[in-house]
Design a protein around this motif. Sequence first.
Motif, PDB file in Angstrom:
ATOM      1  N   TRP A 147       0.817  -1.214   0.000  1.00  0.00           N
ATOM      2  CA  TRP A 147       0.000   0.000   0.000  1.00  0.00           C
ATOM      3  C   TRP A 147       0.852   1.266   0.000  1.00  0.00           C
ATOM      4  N   ARG A 189       2.927   2.065  -2.114  1.00  0.00           N
ATOM      5  CA  ARG A 189       2.970   2.538  -3.499  1.00  0.00           C
ATOM      6  C   ARG A 189       1.751   3.397  -3.837  1.00  0.00           C
ATOM      7  N   THR A 190       0.661   3.241  -3.083  1.00  0.00           N
ATOM      8  CA  THR A 190      -0.525   4.064  -3.337  1.00  0.00           C
ATOM      9  C   THR A 190      -0.390   5.461  -2.752  1.00  0.00           C
ATOM     10  N   ARG A 191       0.647   5.683  -1.951  1.00  0.00           N
ATOM     11  CA  ARG A 191       0.822   7.008  -1.350  1.00  0.00           C
ATOM     12  C   ARG A 191       1.075   8.084  -2.410  1.00  0.00           C
ATOM     13  N   SER A 237      -0.576   8.696  -4.901  1.00  0.00           N
ATOM     14  CA  SER A 237      -1.833   9.295  -5.363  1.00  0.00           C
ATOM     15  C   SER A 237      -2.376  10.325  -4.383  1.00  0.00           C
TER      16      SER A 237
END
Length: 318
Positions: free
Chosen positions: A35, A37-39, A41
């Motif tokens: 998760w 890697r979603t930071r 966005s």
Amino acid sequence: MSRWLTEAVPRGRIAAFRTVIYLFVAADLVFFTPWVRTRVSVPGELYQPLLVGRLLPLPTPTPALVAVIFWALLLLTLLAATGRAPRLLGWAVCALYLEWMIIAMSYGKVDHDRIGLLVALAALPSAGRARHGDTTRTEAGGWALRVTQLAVICTYFLAAFAKLRFGGLDWLTGSVLARAIIRRGTDLADLIAQVPHLLIVAQFGIVAFELLSPVVFLLPARWRLAMVGFFYSFHVVTIATITISFAPHLAAMTSFLPLERVRPVVWARRLAGRDTPGSASADVNTASPPPDQERISASADRTPLGDQAPVVGRPAGP
């Protein structure tokens, strides 16, 4: 004190611990913290770096930066798990994973179960080279394990200190576990919650266990392993009731274990019949004699001994 901090351990234990830690980091990237890697966005103004991120300073995460860290860290951890270039690869993994954690924890939530893992990553490069199964002892490796153990125990002790500092005695007598069960409890937790006063007793037990955790360093080796086994059982219950795993902490806690005894490759070979007890002696017994010995034996058969001196190692006569 210095002798205790650098108590020598087998190099095989360092090699096994290094493999466990680096493989866990690879698993952490793929299974536990993908998760992060979603930071990218999230709007950049919501990025509030930790103190270390402000002191260095580190850049605001971007999609390119996070992708580079992820793939580089995944590749380097798998290489480091083999034991090659322990200092170069070790320091590279330590730096990249620290940045990975700073990105992960700079959006409002900081997990305390990664202290031991970060200390292990920082200490392992100093342990030098080590091979699985090597019984020679190393003080540098002993220091790496000891500081990791201290970080693991500090995680427990300081967690109790934080509970009493911010929650006071109300943490012991309040509804902390009840709220945790409501939020993320399992069916087993629902059964436990029905027992009167059991959750309050459990809260007292948790704080007592965390405050007394440093006792592990005072115990003989056998009892120390038993106490570490209790630590693991505590986390098994935690996972089974409120689904909190503390996986990085559990990986770091293997620093207490005699990992040099765990040889999965050797066990696999034995199961496959390639490395069985006595195989070495069988190879020696079935090996053909060297050519010189064959010539000596042949000439001895053709020439009668009579009163001549016997061949070395044999008595005269029949």
